[in-house]
Design a protein around this motif. Structure first.
Motif, short mmCIF file in Angstrom:
data_model
loop_
_atom_site.label_atom_id
_atom_site.label_comp_id
_atom_site.label_asym_id
_atom_site.label_seq_id
_atom_site.Cartn_x
_atom_site.Cartn_y
_atom_site.Cartn_z
N VAL A 266 -7.15 -0.36 -11.21
CA VAL A 266 -7.65 -1.68 -11.62
C VAL A 266 -6.57 -2.44 -12.38
O VAL A 266 -6.32 -3.63 -12.12
CB VAL A 266 -8.94 -1.54 -12.47
N GLN A 267 -5.89 -1.76 -13.28
CA GLN A 267 -4.83 -2.42 -14.06
C GLN A 267 -3.67 -2.84 -13.15
O GLN A 267 -3.12 -3.94 -13.29
CB GLN A 267 -4.32 -1.48 -15.15
N HIS A 268 -3.31 -1.98 -12.20
CA HIS A 268 -2.22 -2.26 -11.25
C HIS A 268 -2.55 -3.50 -10.41
O HIS A 268 -1.72 -4.38 -10.23
CB HIS A 268 -2.02 -1.01 -10.38
N GLU A 269 -3.79 -3.56 -9.90
CA GLU A 269 -4.17 -4.67 -9.01
C GLU A 269 -4.31 -5.99 -9.78
O GLU A 269 -3.94 -7.06 -9.28
CB GLU A 269 -5.47 -4.36 -8.25
N ILE A 270 -4.85 -5.93 -10.99
CA ILE A 270 -4.96 -7.15 -11.80
C ILE A 270 -3.56 -7.67 -12.15
O ILE A 270 -3.31 -8.88 -12.15
CB ILE A 270 -5.84 -6.94 -13.05
N ASP A 271 -2.64 -6.75 -12.40
CA ASP A 271 -1.24 -7.15 -12.61
C ASP A 271 -0.74 -7.98 -11.42
O ASP A 271 -0.09 -9.01 -11.60
CB ASP A 271 -0.34 -5.91 -12.76
N HIS A 272 -1.02 -7.52 -10.19
CA HIS A 272 -0.60 -8.26 -9.00
C HIS A 272 -1.11 -9.70 -9.05
O HIS A 272 -0.38 -10.64 -8.73
CB HIS A 272 -1.19 -7.62 -7.73
N LEU A 273 -2.37 -9.87 -9.45
CA LEU A 273 -2.95 -11.23 -9.49
C LEU A 273 -2.23 -12.10 -10.51
O LEU A 273 -2.26 -13.33 -10.42
CB LEU A 273 -4.45 -11.15 -9.82
N ASN A 274 -1.58 -11.45 -11.47
CA ASN A 274 -0.81 -12.19 -12.48
C ASN A 274 0.68 -12.24 -12.15
O ASN A 274 1.50 -12.62 -12.99
CB ASN A 274 -1.03 -11.55 -13.86
#
Ligand code: NI
Length: 170
Positions: free
Chosen positions: A131-139
């Motif tokens: 979840v942290q990795h994917e939210i990073d992508h969105l940022n």
């Protein structure tokens, strides 16, 4: 049904910040479907819209062994974090690179389903990391941003060389 092109580091489009989804309409549902197809085709466990050059806050994930339990997260957000943990990570946008990254050990997060239902969830282990990795992508952030600049540059050179060879091979 469509497998989308996954952008590879150091493509600048991976740095774009995704915008919140205001309406979960048919275009968002179609995007999620294509992202799930793409994730399975590439043997990934998670994919963010940014990686397929769409600036919407949509993530898909499937951590099941049978690859039959896709989860779509719209506007995912981490609410609280605790602890620290290190895990080896990889990314479809940084092919064949695996590095240890330190992140929060436990998180509370929430997201909207495609049915516009708000889900709040506690996570640890692989799910918390994912979840942290994917939210990073969105940022616009990649897991290799947590590494030293020297290491990151070495990875960029390696991938550029690899892509050049691949394009020559066609
Ligand atoms: Ni990734």
């Amino acid at each position: 049904m469509a497998v989308l092109e996954v952008l590879h580091f150091p493509d600048a489009r991976l740095r774009k910040k995704a915008l919140p989804v205001a309406n979960i309409d048919s275009s968002v549902k179609e995007l999620a479907e294509h992202m799930i197809e793409t994730m399975y085709a590439e043997n990934g466990i998670g994919l963010a819209a940014t990686q397929v050059n769409v600036q919407k806050r949509v993530v898909v994930m499937d951590l099941s062994i049978t690859k039959s339990e896709p989860v779509v997260m719209v506007n995912p957000e981490v609410l609280t974090t605790s602890g620290l943990e290190q895990m080896q990570e990889g990314c479809l946008s940084v092919p064949d690179v695996y590095e240890t990254v330190e992140r929060a050990e436990k998180i509370k997060f929430h997201y909207l389903t495609l049915e516009n239902k708000l889900i709040e969830q506690d996570a640890e282990g692989l799910l918390a990391v994912c979840v942290q990795h994917e939210i990073d992508h969105l940022n616009g952030k990649l897991f290799i941003d947590y590494l030293s600049p020297l290491k990151r540059n070495r990875i960029a050179k390696k991938l550029e060389k690899q892509e050049k060879l691949e394009s020559q091979a066609l």
